[in-house]
Design an enzyme around this catalytic site. Structure first.
Site, PDB file in Angstrom:
ATOM      1  N   CYS A 190       0.871  -1.182   0.000  1.00 43.52           N
ATOM      2  CA  CYS A 190       0.000   0.000   0.000  1.00 43.52           C
ATOM      3  C   CYS A 190       0.905   1.229   0.000  1.00 43.52           C
ATOM      4  O   CYS A 190       2.131   1.122   0.150  1.00 43.52           O
ATOM      5  CB  CYS A 190      -0.859  -0.012   1.256  1.00 43.52           C
TER       6      CYS A 190
ATOM      7  N   CYS B 125       2.409   5.929   8.856  1.00 42.77           N
ATOM      8  CA  CYS B 125       1.553   6.141   7.682  1.00 42.77           C
ATOM      9  C   CYS B 125       0.670   7.362   7.920  1.00 42.77           C
ATOM     10  O   CYS B 125       0.075   7.508   8.996  1.00 42.77           O
ATOM     11  CB  CYS B 125       0.679   4.905   7.447  1.00 42.77           C
TER      12      CYS B 125
ATOM     13  N   SER C 242       1.948  -5.362   3.513  1.00 41.29           N
ATOM     14  CA  SER C 242       3.389  -5.242   3.742  1.00 41.29           C
ATOM     15  C   SER C 242       4.195  -6.282   2.951  1.00 41.29           C
ATOM     16  O   SER C 242       5.408  -6.399   3.153  1.00 41.29           O
ATOM     17  CB  SER C 242       3.678  -5.347   5.245  1.00 41.29           C
TER      18      SER C 242
ATOM     19  N   HIS D 285       3.647   1.917  11.697  1.00 45.03           N
ATOM     20  CA  HIS D 285       2.486   1.697  12.580  1.00 45.03           C
ATOM     21  C   HIS D 285       2.209   2.868  13.506  1.00 45.03           C
ATOM     22  O   HIS D 285       1.155   2.933  14.126  1.00 45.03           O
ATOM     23  CB  HIS D 285       2.728   0.437  13.424  1.00 45.03           C
TER      24      HIS D 285
ATOM     25  N   GLU E  63       0.296  -0.395  16.376  1.00 43.34           N
ATOM     26  CA  GLU E  63      -0.562   0.748  16.008  1.00 43.34           C
ATOM     27  C   GLU E  63      -1.477   1.133  17.171  1.00 43.34           C
ATOM     28  O   GLU E  63      -1.716   2.323  17.424  1.00 43.34           O
ATOM     29  CB  GLU E  63      -1.394   0.416  14.767  1.00 43.34           C
TER      30      GLU E  63
ATOM     31  N   SER F  54       1.349  -9.496  10.875  1.00 42.47           N
ATOM     32  CA  SER F  54       0.775  -8.432  10.041  1.00 42.47           C
ATOM     33  C   SER F  54      -0.746  -8.499  10.176  1.00 42.47           C
ATOM     34  O   SER F  54      -1.386  -9.435   9.681  1.00 42.47           O
ATOM     35  CB  SER F  54       1.204  -8.637   8.584  1.00 42.47           C
ATOM     36  N   SER F  55      -1.310  -7.491  10.831  1.00 46.83           N
ATOM     37  CA  SER F  55      -2.756  -7.516  11.120  1.00 46.83           C
ATOM     38  C   SER F  55      -3.567  -7.636   9.830  1.00 46.83           C
ATOM     39  O   SER F  55      -4.475  -8.459   9.731  1.00 46.83           O
ATOM     40  CB  SER F  55      -3.129  -6.243  11.879  1.00 46.83           C
ATOM     41  N   ASN F  56      -3.234  -6.822   8.833  1.00 44.90           N
ATOM     42  CA  ASN F  56      -4.086  -6.848   7.636  1.00 44.90           C
ATOM     43  C   ASN F  56      -3.968  -8.170   6.882  1.00 44.90           C
ATOM     44  O   ASN F  56      -4.923  -8.622   6.265  1.00 44.90           O
ATOM     45  CB  ASN F  56      -3.806  -5.626   6.746  1.00 44.90           C
TER      46      ASN F  56
ATOM     47  N   HIS G 161       5.552  -5.051   8.752  1.00 43.49           N
ATOM     48  CA  HIS G 161       5.590  -6.424   9.248  1.00 43.49           C
ATOM     49  C   HIS G 161       5.834  -7.413   8.099  1.00 43.49           C
ATOM     50  O   HIS G 161       4.914  -8.109   7.663  1.00 43.49           O
ATOM     51  CB  HIS G 161       4.289  -6.757   9.999  1.00 43.49           C
TER      52      HIS G 161
HETATM   53  S1  SF4 Z   1      -2.346  -0.644   5.595  1.00 41.22           S
HETATM   54 FE1  SF4 Z   1      -1.422   0.702   7.144  1.00 41.22          FE
HETATM   55  S2  SF4 Z   1       0.377   1.550   6.102  1.00 41.22           S
HETATM   56 FE2  SF4 Z   1      -0.991   0.774   4.505  1.00 41.22          FE
HETATM   57  S3  SF4 Z   1      -2.249   2.534   3.855  1.00 41.22           S
HETATM   58 FE3  SF4 Z   1      -3.373   1.371   5.446  1.00 41.22          FE
HETATM   59  S4  SF4 Z   1      -2.850   2.448   7.338  1.00 41.22           S
HETATM   60 FE4  SF4 Z   1      -1.321   3.023   5.841  1.00 41.22          FE
END
Ligand code: SF4
Length: 318
Positions: A19, A103, A275, A81, A133, A230-232, A48
């Site tokens: 991202c 970010c 990430s 984060h 975060e 990595s949370s996402n 991460h």
């Molecule tokens: S995933 Fe985290 S680093 Fe990426 S755009 Fe969203 S808030 Fe920003």
């Protein structure tokens, strides 16, 4: 003639991988190395992903968990984060050179938290305890000003201070669907709670979850390239499973995959957390090419054109 390899369709989720916030954070470390020379210290993994961290380490980045591990005379970068306010304050006190790779979308959440606090509101933060975060966002406000809610059960039982107006905010990388449920419980219990003007879950998280839903619902196996911290990325695996995919796995590198895992399957889906670099997705696809005749189809649910500028000090150096 050797036997033809069986056919396998790989659906690539679009968007996937890096991202704008991750891209900027990595560039900040690279630019700091170019400008100041090695070593450049980085507080916490910049993003991460082990591959990203090892690549930067090979260029002279030194990863530490706390500022006290950094000598006064070397530059330090704060991770994407975000950090509690006490961290830059301490760096200033020690007259260190520091670069903040938080970010901008996390910084926006920080500013919103400060605004709510300045208006006399108690803040409910929806997020995961211990994630950097969450530590960073809670650390924008004085102790006792924020209550963390992790799930629906906690939303049902949380007892914020009585007689104080409430506001809520969220971690940027949560599950869109889970968060909607938590918010609806909180709004039922606290109808006067202030709602953020705009969703705090970021565009990248939202788009990657929408994309994986689309491909996972058509696949017999989903592979998420990402890291367990990595949370996402973790959320992407959960979303794939909930979209009805019979099996959803997370891998960090292509080498972890035994391609026979796709024996008897016709369609698999691949995505990557925010990430995880694209080269790791290519590794995964290459693993399956060893055993199958692969057709790759990219399924794009959203176009992304977000780019974040580097901090002014580094723009001038370019
Ligand atoms: S995933 Fe985290 S680093 Fe990426 S755009 Fe969203 S808030 Fe920003």
């Amino acid at each position: 003639m050797p036997d033809a390899k069986p056919a396998l369709t790989i659906l690539l989720a679009g968007p996937r991988g890096f991202c704008a916030g991750v891209d900027r954070a990595i560039k900040i470390v690279e630019e700091a190395l170019r400008r100041f020379g090695a070593p450049v210290y980085v507080r916490h993994e910049i993003v991460h992903n082990r591959f990203v961290v090892e690549t930067l380490r090979a260029q002279g980045a030194v990863f530490v968990e706390e500022l006290e591990e950094v000598p006064d005379d070397r530059p330090v970068v704060f991770s994407a984060h975000g950090v509690p306010k006490s961290v830059p304050a301490e760096a200033q006190r020690r007259e260190m050179i520091y670069l903040d790779a938080t970010c901008p979308l996390v910084s926006k959440v920080h500013r919103g938290a400060e605004r709510s606090h300045a208006q006399g509101k108690h803040l409910i933060l929806i997020g995961h305890a211990g994630h950097p975060e969450v530590i960073g966002t809670m650390g924008q406000l004085p102790p006792g000003s924020v209550t963390l809610v992790e799930d629906v059960a906690q939303a049902e039982s949380v007892q914020p201070p009585e007689g104080v107006p409430l506001a809520f905010t969220t971690q940027t990388t949560l599950s869109v669907d889970d968060t909607a449920e938590i918010v609806s419980v909180l709004r039922r219990r606290f109808p006067d709670m202030a709602v953020p003007a705009k969703e705090d879950i970021c565009y990248a998280t939202t788009n990657r979850q929408a994309a994986v839903k689309e491909v996972a619902s058509r696949a017999e196996l989903t592979i998420v390239v990402g890291a367990p911290n990595s949370s996402n990325s973790v959320r992407l695996r959960e979303v794939a499973a909930r979209a009805g995919c019979p099996r959803a796995l997370m891998v960090q590198r292509g080498a972890e995959i035994d391609p026979s895992i796709a024996d008897g399957l016709s369609t698999i889906a691949v995505t990557a957390g925010a990430s995880a670099p694209e080269v790791l997705v290519e590794e995964v696809v290459a693993r399956f090419r060893d055993r199958f005749t692969v057709t790759v189809e990219t399924v794009t649910v959203a176009e992304e054109h977000v780019v974040f500028k580097l901090p002014p000090a580094l723009q001038a150096a370019q």
